[in-house]
Design a protein around this motif. Sequence first.
Motif, PDB file in Angstrom:
ATOM      1  N   LEU A   1       0.898  -1.360  -0.521  1.00  0.00           N
ATOM      2  CA  LEU A   1       0.321   0.013   0.180  1.00  0.00           C
ATOM      3  C   LEU A   1       1.151   0.948  -0.941  1.00  0.00           C
ATOM      4  N   VAL A   2       0.405   2.057  -1.100  1.00  0.00           N
ATOM      5  CA  VAL A   2       1.431   3.836  -1.200  1.00  0.00           C
ATOM      6  C   VAL A   2       0.482   5.002  -0.621  1.00  0.00           C
ATOM      7  N   GLU A   3       0.835   5.211   0.340  1.00  0.00           N
ATOM      8  CA  GLU A   3      -0.199   6.480   0.577  1.00  0.00           C
ATOM      9  C   GLU A   3       0.110   7.406  -0.730  1.00  0.00           C
ATOM     10  N   SER A   4      -0.789   9.002  -0.653  1.00  0.00           N
ATOM     11  CA  SER A   4       0.235  10.185  -1.338  1.00  0.00           C
ATOM     12  C   SER A   4      -1.020  11.263  -1.316  1.00  0.00           C
ATOM     13  N   GLY A   5      -0.554  12.273  -1.940  1.00  0.00           N
ATOM     14  CA  GLY A   5      -1.387  13.755  -1.539  1.00  0.00           C
ATOM     15  C   GLY A   5      -1.517  14.549   0.001  1.00  0.00           C
ATOM     16  N   GLY A   6      -0.702  14.185   0.596  1.00  0.00           N
ATOM     17  CA  GLY A   6      -0.330  14.818   1.794  1.00  0.00           C
ATOM     18  C   GLY A   6       0.473  16.141   1.883  1.00  0.00           C
ATOM     19  N   GLY A   7      -0.068  17.149   2.887  1.00  0.00           N
ATOM     20  CA  GLY A   7       0.906  17.878   3.080  1.00  0.00           C
ATOM     21  C   GLY A   7       0.425  19.581   3.905  1.00  0.00           C
TER      22      GLY A   7
ATOM     23  N   ARG B   1      -6.941  16.103  -0.821  1.00  0.00           N
ATOM     24  CA  ARG B   1      -7.515  14.469  -1.345  1.00  0.00           C
ATOM     25  C   ARG B   1      -6.572  13.723  -0.917  1.00  0.00           C
ATOM     26  N   LEU B   2      -6.593  12.305  -0.240  1.00  0.00           N
ATOM     27  CA  LEU B   2      -5.438  11.442  -0.141  1.00  0.00           C
ATOM     28  C   LEU B   2      -5.739  10.480  -1.102  1.00  0.00           C
ATOM     29  N   SER B   3      -4.571   9.884  -1.484  1.00  0.00           N
ATOM     30  CA  SER B   3      -4.574   8.173  -1.963  1.00  0.00           C
ATOM     31  C   SER B   3      -4.704   7.579  -2.068  1.00  0.00           C
ATOM     32  N   CYS B   4      -4.708   6.044  -1.915  1.00  0.00           N
ATOM     33  CA  CYS B   4      -4.168   4.521  -1.481  1.00  0.00           C
ATOM     34  C   CYS B   4      -3.533   3.937  -2.911  1.00  0.00           C
ATOM     35  N   GLU B   5      -2.874   3.595  -3.804  1.00  0.00           N
ATOM     36  CA  GLU B   5      -3.000   2.179  -4.408  1.00  0.00           C
ATOM     37  C   GLU B   5      -2.371   1.417  -3.853  1.00  0.00           C
ATOM     38  N   ALA B   6      -2.812   0.455  -3.774  1.00  0.00           N
ATOM     39  CA  ALA B   6      -2.740  -1.496  -3.229  1.00  0.00           C
ATOM     40  C   ALA B   6      -2.017  -1.922  -4.950  1.00  0.00           C
ATOM     41  N   SER B   7      -0.801  -2.814  -4.310  1.00  0.00           N
ATOM     42  CA  SER B   7      -0.442  -3.721  -4.866  1.00  0.00           C
ATOM     43  C   SER B   7      -0.375  -5.462  -4.534  1.00  0.00           C
TER      44      SER B   7
END
Length: 122
Positions: free
Chosen positions: A4-10, A19-25
């Motif tokens: 899981l990789v989160e992004s979008g913080g700030g 808006r935060l995103s979480c991409e799963a693989s």
Amino acid sequence: QVQLVESGGGLVQVGDSLRLSCEASGRLFSYNTLGWFRQAPGKDREFVASIRWNPDRTIYADSVKGRFTISRTNAKNTVYLQMNMLNLEDTAVYYCASSRRFSASARDYDSWGQGTQVTVSS
């Protein structure tokens, strides 16, 4: 195992949106729930929101209900957390996690991302 990789913080100001995103693989078939948790400095990790599919269901912590919205892509490999009307108490590291149970308890979540920092300033 699920990655899981989160992004979008700030850094944002009170009242702003993010808006935060979480991409799963990885083993995407191994879970049916993705959740967001957060941890502020000096505090325990707390539940924010989670989403399950087939059938779709969502749950929210009372502190974010009406301000945050969790959603996902149909491919179920990406989940979003739309955060509106941010306040100082929302400052934390936000984590994405996967589970085979539709739950608000961190103990039910098996895989975790590294987190993304959200800082709300006045």
